[in-house]
Design an enzyme around this catalytic site. Structure first.
Site, PDB file in Angstrom:
ATOM      1  N   GLY A 120      -6.246  34.020  16.854  1.00 25.53           N
ATOM      2  CA  GLY A 120      -7.191  35.179  16.615  1.00 25.53           C
ATOM      3  C   GLY A 120      -7.087  36.450  15.687  1.00 25.53           C
ATOM      4  O   GLY A 120      -7.445  37.215  16.100  1.00 25.53           O
ATOM      5  N   MET A 163       1.812  33.866  22.365  1.00 26.22           N
ATOM      6  CA  MET A 163      -0.218  32.902  22.373  1.00 26.22           C
ATOM      7  C   MET A 163      -1.206  33.861  22.684  1.00 26.22           C
ATOM      8  O   MET A 163      -1.234  34.422  23.542  1.00 26.22           O
ATOM      9  CB  MET A 163      -0.031  31.264  22.882  1.00 26.22           C
ATOM     10  CG  MET A 163       0.696  30.707  22.205  1.00 26.22           C
ATOM     11  SD  MET A 163       0.367  30.039  20.738  1.00 26.22           S
ATOM     12  CE  MET A 163      -1.154  30.055  20.577  1.00 26.22           C
ATOM     13  N   HIS A 199       4.767  24.862  15.027  1.00 29.51           N
ATOM     14  CA  HIS A 199       5.453  25.932  16.561  1.00 29.51           C
ATOM     15  C   HIS A 199       4.671  23.752  16.915  1.00 29.51           C
ATOM     16  O   HIS A 199       3.922  23.195  16.740  1.00 29.51           O
ATOM     17  CB  HIS A 199       3.794  25.814  16.217  1.00 29.51           C
ATOM     18  CG  HIS A 199       3.625  26.265  17.638  1.00 29.51           C
ATOM     19  ND1 HIS A 199       2.369  27.326  17.840  1.00 29.51           N
ATOM     20  CD2 HIS A 199       3.985  26.639  19.011  1.00 29.51           C
ATOM     21  CE1 HIS A 199       1.943  27.311  19.208  1.00 29.51           C
ATOM     22  NE2 HIS A 199       3.260  26.996  19.744  1.00 29.51           N
ATOM     23  N   ASP A 208       1.326  23.011  13.484  1.00 27.32           N
ATOM     24  CA  ASP A 208       0.503  22.846  14.367  1.00 27.32           C
ATOM     25  C   ASP A 208       0.811  22.031  15.065  1.00 27.32           C
ATOM     26  O   ASP A 208       0.095  21.266  14.455  1.00 27.32           O
ATOM     27  CB  ASP A 208      -0.290  23.235  14.854  1.00 27.32           C
ATOM     28  CG  ASP A 208      -0.594  25.093  14.803  1.00 27.32           C
ATOM     29  OD1 ASP A 208       0.668  25.687  15.653  1.00 27.32           O
ATOM     30  OD2 ASP A 208      -1.550  25.489  14.076  1.00 27.32           O
ATOM     31  N   ASP A 262      -0.099  34.656  17.041  1.00 23.83           N
ATOM     32  CA  ASP A 262      -0.455  32.747  16.864  1.00 23.83           C
ATOM     33  C   ASP A 262      -1.799  33.251  17.261  1.00 23.83           C
ATOM     34  O   ASP A 262      -2.162  32.850  18.710  1.00 23.83           O
ATOM     35  CB  ASP A 262      -0.282  32.003  16.995  1.00 23.83           C
ATOM     36  CG  ASP A 262      -0.117  30.923  16.529  1.00 23.83           C
ATOM     37  OD1 ASP A 262      -0.622  30.819  15.716  1.00 23.83           O
ATOM     38  OD2 ASP A 262       0.361  28.992  17.165  1.00 23.83           O
ATOM     39  N   MET A 284       3.912  22.109  20.147  1.00 24.87           N
ATOM     40  CA  MET A 284       2.906  22.107  21.195  1.00 24.87           C
ATOM     41  C   MET A 284       3.103  20.750  21.785  1.00 24.87           C
ATOM     42  O   MET A 284       2.080  20.361  21.853  1.00 24.87           O
ATOM     43  CB  MET A 284       1.365  22.520  20.674  1.00 24.87           C
ATOM     44  CG  MET A 284       1.504  23.960  20.684  1.00 24.87           C
ATOM     45  SD  MET A 284      -0.109  24.502  19.896  1.00 24.87           S
ATOM     46  CE  MET A 284       0.828  24.270  18.225  1.00 24.87           C
ATOM     47  N   GLY A 290      -9.659  29.188  16.118  1.00 26.48           N
ATOM     48  CA  GLY A 290     -11.157  29.325  16.064  1.00 26.48           C
ATOM     49  C   GLY A 290     -11.163  30.166  17.011  1.00 26.48           C
ATOM     50  O   GLY A 290     -12.643  30.700  17.702  1.00 26.48           O
ATOM     51  N   SER A 310      -1.762  28.789   8.872  1.00 25.43           N
ATOM     52  CA  SER A 310      -1.647  28.261   9.913  1.00 25.43           C
ATOM     53  C   SER A 310      -2.730  27.101   9.275  1.00 25.43           C
ATOM     54  O   SER A 310      -3.837  26.594   8.708  1.00 25.43           O
ATOM     55  CB  SER A 310      -2.645  27.815  11.193  1.00 25.43           C
ATOM     56  OG  SER A 310      -2.527  26.978  11.724  1.00 25.43           O
TER      57      SER A 310
HETATM   58  C1  DX5 Z   1      -3.735  27.356  18.264  1.00 25.74           C
HETATM   59  C2  DX5 Z   1      -2.312  26.843  17.251  1.00 25.74           C
HETATM   60  C3  DX5 Z   1      -2.756  27.772  16.209  1.00 25.74           C
HETATM   61  C4  DX5 Z   1      -3.833  28.055  15.098  1.00 25.74           C
HETATM   62  C5  DX5 Z   1      -4.750  29.634  15.253  1.00 25.74           C
HETATM   63  O1  DX5 Z   1      -3.258  26.564  18.995  1.00 25.74           O
HETATM   64  O2  DX5 Z   1      -0.875  27.372  17.739  1.00 25.74           O
HETATM   65  O3  DX5 Z   1      -1.852  28.052  15.122  1.00 25.74           O
HETATM   66  O4  DX5 Z   1      -4.454  27.075  14.445  1.00 25.74           O
HETATM   67  O5  DX5 Z   1      -5.867  29.541  14.921  1.00 25.74           O
HETATM   68  P1  DX5 Z   1      -6.370  30.860  14.800  1.00 25.74           P
HETATM   69  O6  DX5 Z   1      -5.787  31.572  13.299  1.00 25.74           O
HETATM   70  O7  DX5 Z   1      -7.876  30.340  14.059  1.00 25.74           O
HETATM   71  O8  DX5 Z   1      -6.965  31.484  15.993  1.00 25.74           O
HETATM   72 ZN    ZN Z   2       0.638  27.488  16.010  1.00 26.28          ZN
END
Ligand code: DX5
Ligand code: ZN
Length: 217
Positions: free
Chosen positions: A177, A137, A66, A35, A175, A68, A145, A8
């Site tokens: 953690g 998600m 992705h 993202d 997606d 959002m 993070g 990501s």
């Molecule tokens: C969160 C994003 C993720 C994010 C994941 O809203 O959609 O793609 O970058 O980040 P990590 O892998 O650090 O949880």
């Molecule tokens: Zn994402």
């Protein structure tokens, strides 16, 4: 089916974006996970078309975008022009999800649907045959993070069952953690695509970290 790994870019160093994009090019990663946040659907703003244009210029692997954002329909064509091969919208952001999915496919992209942690996978039963990817998600969307929500394993299993029963080809993407601890259990539950941001870009050797995720059975 071998699983895919999608770093990501949200966790990349935007002051050295070309360097980080080339790291992913040279790695065992399969896709770039991109993202896009609008500050309305999620409480954060990431980046928009000018930055995506620079990623597109240097990336040599498919862009998994992705969204959002609310009302994604108006931007579908624009994301196709900016190189998206997979375009994922949120279930919670689309009133006419079936129409949105068809519009994405009409542009020649793979259509993805993302579900927030509270959204039940059974809500996809009536569109699962039209979808190429379901993004589960495993954190609340908006930030990298965050810590992984454990209920995700059960969601992967339940979704896998629906996909099999409905004879769908949809991939299951996770997606949020994803790391050395969660990734093996996610693959065991049936995940097909692992997105990883902070785990990859926060590590000492991101290329090796990607390889580690790719080499998991
Ligand atoms: C969160 C994003 C993720 C994010 C994941 O809203 O959609 O793609 O970058 O980040 P990590 O892998 O650090 O949880
Ligand atoms: Zn994402």
């Amino acid at each position: 089916m071998d699983h895919l790994v999608a770093p990501s870019i949200l966790s990349a160093d935007f002051g050295n974006l070309q360097r980080d994009v080339e790291m992913v090019n040279n790695s065992k990663a399969d896709w770039f996970h991109i993202d896009i946040m609008d500050g309305v659907f999620v409480p954060n703003i990431s980046f928009g078309f000018p930055v995506l244009k620079q990623i597109q210029k240097h990336a040599k692997k498919p862009l998994d975008v992705h969204l959002m954002i609310l009302n994604p329909d108006q931007y579908i064509k624009k994301f196709k022009e900016r190189g998206a091969e997979v375009l994922t919208v949120h279930y919670e952001a689309c009133t006419h999800l079936h129409r949105t999915i068809q519009a994405i496919k009409a542009e020649g992209m793979q259509a993805g649907v993302a579900l927030n942690p509270h959204t039940n996978v059974t809500l996809l039963e009536d569109v699962i045959q039209d979808i190429d990817l379901v993004c589960l998600m495993s954190v609340n969307p908006g930030f990298g993070g965050q810590s992984f929500i454990e209920n995700t394993y059960d969601k992967v299993k339940a979704l896998k069952e629906i996909i099999k029963r409905k004879k769908s080809n949809a991939r299951i993407e996770i997606d949020g953690g994803v790391n050395a601890l969660t990734a093996p259990k996610l693959l065991e539950a049936g995940a097909d695509v692992l997105v990883a941001g902070s785990y990859v870009f926060g590590s000492e050797n991101p290329e090796k970290t990607i390889e580690g995720l790719k080499n998991l059975a």
